[in-house]
Design an enzyme around this catalytic site. Structure first.
Site, PDB file in Angstrom:
ATOM      1  N   ASP A  96       0.851  -1.196   0.000  1.00  0.00           N
ATOM      2  CA  ASP A  96       0.000   0.000   0.000  1.00  0.00           C
ATOM      3  C   ASP A  96       0.890   1.250   0.000  1.00  0.00           C
ATOM      4  O   ASP A  96       1.873   1.307   0.749  1.00  0.00           O
ATOM      5  CB  ASP A  96      -0.876  -0.048   1.268  1.00  0.00           C
ATOM      6  N   HIS A  97       0.569   2.221  -0.814  1.00  0.00           N
ATOM      7  CA  HIS A  97       1.284   3.507  -0.857  1.00  0.00           C
ATOM      8  C   HIS A  97       2.805   3.401  -0.894  1.00  0.00           C
ATOM      9  O   HIS A  97       3.498   3.952  -0.020  1.00  0.00           O
ATOM     10  CB  HIS A  97       0.869   4.414   0.311  1.00  0.00           C
TER      11      HIS A  97
ATOM     12  N   GLU B 120      -1.811   6.355  -8.507  1.00  0.00           N
ATOM     13  CA  GLU B 120      -2.764   7.308  -7.911  1.00  0.00           C
ATOM     14  C   GLU B 120      -2.632   8.664  -8.564  1.00  0.00           C
ATOM     15  O   GLU B 120      -1.527   9.164  -8.762  1.00  0.00           O
ATOM     16  CB  GLU B 120      -2.511   7.451  -6.398  1.00  0.00           C
TER      17      GLU B 120
ATOM     18  N   HIS C 165      -9.659   4.827  -1.849  1.00  0.00           N
ATOM     19  CA  HIS C 165      -8.870   4.877  -0.609  1.00  0.00           C
ATOM     20  C   HIS C 165      -9.687   5.595   0.457  1.00  0.00           C
ATOM     21  O   HIS C 165     -10.674   6.247   0.148  1.00  0.00           O
ATOM     22  CB  HIS C 165      -7.565   5.641  -0.844  1.00  0.00           C
ATOM     23  N   GLY C 166      -9.231   5.475   1.690  1.00  0.00           N
ATOM     24  CA  GLY C 166      -9.903   6.208   2.775  1.00  0.00           C
ATOM     25  C   GLY C 166     -11.361   5.819   2.899  1.00  0.00           C
ATOM     26  O   GLY C 166     -12.218   6.660   3.146  1.00  0.00           O
TER      27      GLY C 166
HETATM   28 ZN   LIG Z   1      -4.573   5.078   0.807  1.00  0.00          ZN
END
Ligand SMILES: [Zn+2]
Length: 345
Positions: free
Chosen positions: A83-84, A142, A223-224
């Protein structure tokens, strides 16, 4: 079943019209909760680790815990996702370790805070794609900037500050060849997303629809997307905690996103809150207990209930048995033959 690529899971989700939950993990109890719920509901799952998780748990512990999950539950297709990722090096190290999918978040510079230019983002993401695809590994990119901060990663601010532009999404998909794309549609990382109960259209669902129509096989990622369960907020505060009032993204809004093309839904905060609440409650109600297994178990049960509810709401329940693992070698062959290139309309 061996670990599978995230691309395969998302292609299947697109065919079936559902969303795959992507849960962040840092320890064994979280992995067992996510897997327990996946087994009970027969759901495919993405297990993801942030850079923070990789350093907290140490890479190899985390990797082997996720491998253990796939050995114990061969009927559940699992993708292991970074992730990220903040740089080419982070993504490369994840792939070397055995992750089947990586996110290169080039929307921010390597510090994970400062917004990067579109050109910088294209360049670093394309470099990761060029490294990952010949190995059959999936890449998520992203564009746009999400609000909030989590695990020290994020630009802060509100989620609606930088909603993703559809023309940029198309150009980004074409120039990088990513498999999946995180778009900014009003969500924020962390627990503090909205200060009032969200009513009506809090997310830019129309934007999801527009982007999905133009890059239909580049899977969209939300996301989030924690819902910040109010019952767990109450439990945390009733048992000695002090979390401020906050609201997340209602599950119905996420389901609306899935109907319009979202295929991967990231959840972290909800499991953090459920485990914290369950441990606080257990310790207050069982003051003589000093056996950590008892409160870890309470935390695991609480997280598992949330996972089950999400698999069901996202339509992934019952889908595991429809998926036959495609090896990473075979995925690499498909990329080489350009079968998986973004289709731009
Ligand atoms: Zn994220």
């Amino acid at each position: 079943m061996p670990l599978v690529s995230m691309r395969q899971l998302l292609d299947e989700a697109a065919k079936g019209g559902y969303g795959v939950g992507a849960f962040n993990v840092n320890d064994m109890e979280q992995i067992q909760a996510i897997m327990g719920a996946a087994v009970e509901t027969k759901s495919p799952v993405i297990i993801q680790a942030s850079r923070g998780a990789r350093s907290f748990a140490q890479d190899r512990y985390l990797f082997h815990l996720i491998l253990a999950a796939s050995e114990l539950h061969p009927e559940i297709p699992i993708a292991m996702h970074q992730d990220h990722g903040n740089s080419f090096e982070t993504c490369k190290s994840a792939i070397e370790l055995g992750f089947t999918s990586v996110m290169m978040d080039g929307s921010l510079k390597e510090d994970g805070k400062t917004p990067a230019s579109f050109e910088e983002n294209v360049e670093v993401t394309r470099r990761v794609v060029e490294y990952a695809h010949p190995r059959g590994v999936t890449v998520e990119g992203e564009i746009g900037v999400l609000g909030g901060v989590e695990d020290g990663h994020g630009a802060g601010g509100s989620g609606l500050d930088h909603v993703t532009d559809p023309d940029q999404a198309v150009e980004f998909a074409e120039r990088t060849g990513v498999d999946a794309l995180a778009i900014a549609i009003g969500t924020s990382h962390g627990a503090y997303k909205f200060t009032r109960p969200p009513t009506g259209d809090i997310l830019a669902i129309q934007r999801v629809k527009e982007i999905h129509a133009r890059i239909p096989n580049t899977h969209l990622v939300m996301h989030g997307s924690s819902s910040v369960p109010q019952e767990w907020l109450q439990i945390i505060n009733n048992y000695g905690g002090d979390m401020g009032q906050t609201y997340g993204v209602p599950v119905e809004e996420i389901v609306e996103g899935i109907k319009n093309g979202v295929r991967k839904v990231n959840i972290d905060t909800d499991l953090r809150m459920a485990s914290t609440g369950a441990i606080r409650k257990h310790l207050v109600e069982n003051t003589s207990n000093f056996d950590p297994r008892k409160y870890y178990k309470a935390a695991e049960d609480a997280m598992k209930e949330i996972c089950k509810a999400r698999y069901e709401a996202f339509g992934a329940a019952g889908m595991a048995s429809k998926i036959k693992a495609t090896s990473l070698e075979k995925m690499a062959g498909k990329y080489a033959k350009h079968e998986l290139d973004p289709k731009v309309k």
